[in-house]
Design an enzyme around this catalytic site. Structure first.
Site, PDB file in Angstrom:
ATOM      1  N   LYS A  23       0.823  -1.210   0.000  1.00 26.77           N
ATOM      2  CA  LYS A  23       0.000   0.000   0.000  1.00 26.77           C
ATOM      3  C   LYS A  23       0.859   1.264   0.000  1.00 26.77           C
ATOM      4  O   LYS A  23       0.605   2.215  -0.752  1.00 26.77           O
ATOM      5  CB  LYS A  23      -0.955   0.003   1.192  1.00 26.77           C
ATOM      6  CG  LYS A  23      -1.930   1.175   1.182  1.00 26.77           C
ATOM      7  CD  LYS A  23      -3.090   0.986   2.125  1.00 26.77           C
ATOM      8  CE  LYS A  23      -2.683   1.076   3.569  1.00 26.77           C
ATOM      9  NZ  LYS A  23      -3.843   1.337   4.458  1.00 26.77           N
ATOM     10  N   ARG A  28       2.854   5.979  -3.416  1.00 20.41           N
ATOM     11  CA  ARG A  28       3.994   6.774  -3.875  1.00 20.41           C
ATOM     12  C   ARG A  28       4.238   6.599  -5.374  1.00 20.41           C
ATOM     13  O   ARG A  28       4.603   7.564  -6.063  1.00 20.41           O
ATOM     14  CB  ARG A  28       5.232   6.381  -3.065  1.00 20.41           C
ATOM     15  CG  ARG A  28       5.168   6.868  -1.607  1.00 20.41           C
ATOM     16  CD  ARG A  28       6.107   6.078  -0.711  1.00 20.41           C
ATOM     17  NE  ARG A  28       6.233   6.621   0.629  1.00 20.41           N
ATOM     18  CZ  ARG A  28       5.369   6.391   1.622  1.00 20.41           C
ATOM     19  NH1 ARG A  28       4.299   5.622   1.397  1.00 20.41           N
ATOM     20  NH2 ARG A  28       5.559   6.921   2.819  1.00 20.41           N
ATOM     21  N   ASP A 322       2.347  -1.013  11.798  1.00 21.02           N
ATOM     22  CA  ASP A 322       1.046  -1.521  11.358  1.00 21.02           C
ATOM     23  C   ASP A 322       0.816  -2.982  11.743  1.00 21.02           C
ATOM     24  O   ASP A 322      -0.295  -3.495  11.572  1.00 21.02           O
ATOM     25  CB  ASP A 322       0.907  -1.380   9.842  1.00 21.02           C
ATOM     26  CG  ASP A 322       0.736   0.060   9.413  1.00 21.02           C
ATOM     27  OD1 ASP A 322       0.188   0.855  10.203  1.00 21.02           O
ATOM     28  OD2 ASP A 322       1.154   0.406   8.291  1.00 21.02           O
TER      29      ASP A 322
END
Length: 440
Positions: A23, A28, A322
């Site tokens: 992700k 980017r 995360d």
């Protein structure tokens, strides 16, 4: 109608799979393709809700962004400084990464941009990005606490700055580097400890001048030179190590399992979870290690086995921020106590992830202790009781973590609203069930 999912005891997991694209890298790749001159072709892009919102916003800013039938994404960029004022609000959905990076992108363009998002994103703090961008000349009008919806009044005369991050944050660093592309001179970010460096690697790949130097304190100084000519290129997005964590931990916990996850990004600044799991005794091998577009990738072979509790140092947090929710699930099934330190950032994610994990584990019969920035999980070396209904609070990682717990718990686990999973891992249920899960 919300999507309620029920996860129950799985059979031994087996087979090979590829999880969706990374992700962070997907966001980017689209943004830099929108700034490059010429055509960029991106393969393996994560087609989750967060990234699709970024693609839509870049179209609104004047870039040509299309998906071909073969799954590749083609971008014709505007050149550095060439974005145009959008005619409407930019809706970032649930994506904190997309919102913060996009603010950096437009802050040094001479027009006004309005940002909004879903209820979860509108509750999240943006001041950490708006304050340094204001030093470069942009102005911001926000809700109380620096929250969305907000307006970015871009500057026609941006000023390069040297900014020392008060807290390690790849998102803030990246927002400033993107703003620095359209700023004369050198924009420098000093980070107290290294954070994921996808922006630096990709900027170089597109032709920007980026310097990275270590500090005596163990951090890094990152400098970008303004007004580069970014050139369109082909780029393949590796599979997301954060998404791979869910089937990987499931395979560690379900007895008799062995799976292979292909083409996973193993950037050293993203592999804190796998380092921690190995310290817990996990059987995880990185096979066929190679480089792809400046990023390290490997195939992950994961076999089930017994885990033991460990202490996770606070300085490891940036490399696995995360992944703490799924690590907590592994800790719940491990033998002994796991103490996770330095988790203050989890309070301001899509939900208060630290609190959500503590409540959910307790509801499933796991003994936990929660402090301001610490989570302590007391594992017993056997599957937890389970049997709870978990409120995901529209947080995709909370939802997926507890569905993994249901695969090993004595009683099924229900997640009350799993729609959010699509933001990062479309096809999660089908992939997990193909390996041996029982999620319905």
């Amino acid at each position: 109608m919300t999507n309620t999912l029920r996860s129950e005891r799985a059979r031994p997991l087996a087979g090979a799979a590829r999880v969706p694209g990374d992700k962070s890298i997907s966001h980017r790749a689209l943004m830099l393709g929108a700034l490059a001159v010429g055509e960029s072709v991106v393969g393996g892009l994560l087609e989750g809700d967060d990234v699709l919102h970024t693609a839509a916003c870049l179209r609104a800013l004047g870039a040509e962004v299309t998906r071909r039938d073969d799954g590749t994404w083609h971008l014709f960029g505007r050149g550095v400084g060439g974005l145009v004022e959008p005619a409407d609000l930019l809706d970032m959905g649930n994506s904190g990464t997309g919102a913060r990076l996009m603010m950096g992108l437009v802050a040094t363009h001479p027009f006004t941009t309005f940002f909004t998002g879903d209820a979860s994103l509108r509750s999240r703090p943006m001041r950490r990005v708006t304050e340094p961008l204001a030093r470069m000349g942009a102005r911001f009008v926000t809700r109380e606490g620096g929250r969305l919806p907000l307006a970015v009044v871009g500057t026609a005369q941006p000023v390069p700055i040297r900014y020392e991050l008060p807290v390690a944050s790849a998102q803030v660093k990246s927002a400033l580097l993107l703003a620095g592309l359209n700023t004369p001179g050198e924009t420098t970010v000093v980070e107290p400890e290294p954070t994921r460096d996808h922006t630096e690697l990709m900027l170089r790949a597109f032709g920007a001048d980026v310097r990275v130097e270590p500090t005596e304190q163990g951090g890094r100084v990152v400098t970008v030179t303004g007004f580069p000519e970014l050139t369109g290129r082909r780029f393949e997005v590796p599979a997301d190590p954060s998404s791979a964590a869910f089937p990987a931990v499931a395979a560690l916990l379900v007895a008799g399992s062995e799976i292979l996850l292909s083409n996973v990004g193993v950037n050293p600044l993203r592999t804190g979870l796998y380092q921690t799991l190995r310290e817990m005794g996990a059987d995880i091998l990185f096979e066929n290690e190679r480089e792809q577009g400046g990023e390290k990738v490997a195939d992950l072979r994961v076999r089930a086995g017994r885990l033991k509790g460990v202490e996770v140092p606070a300085e490891r947090a940036p490399s696995m921020i995360d992944e703490y929710p799924i690590l907590a699930i592994a800790a719940a099934c491990a033998e002994g106590t796991t103490r996770m330190n330095g988790l203050a950032e989890l309070r301001v994610k899509e939900s208060d992830r630290l609190g959500a994990m503590a409540r959910g584990l307790a509801a499933c019969g796991v003994r936990v202790e929660e402090e301001a920035d610490v989570l302590i999980v007391h594992g017993t070396g056997r599957p937890p009781v389970g049997g709870a209904t978990i409120a995901s609070k529209f947080d995709h990682r909370i939802a997926m973590s507890f569905l993994v717990l249901g695969m090993v718990a004595e009683q099924p686990v229900v997640v009350d609203d799993a729609d959010s999973i699509g933001t990062s891992f479309p096809g999660f249920v089908a992939l997990m069930n193909s390996l041996g899960a029982a999620i319905a």
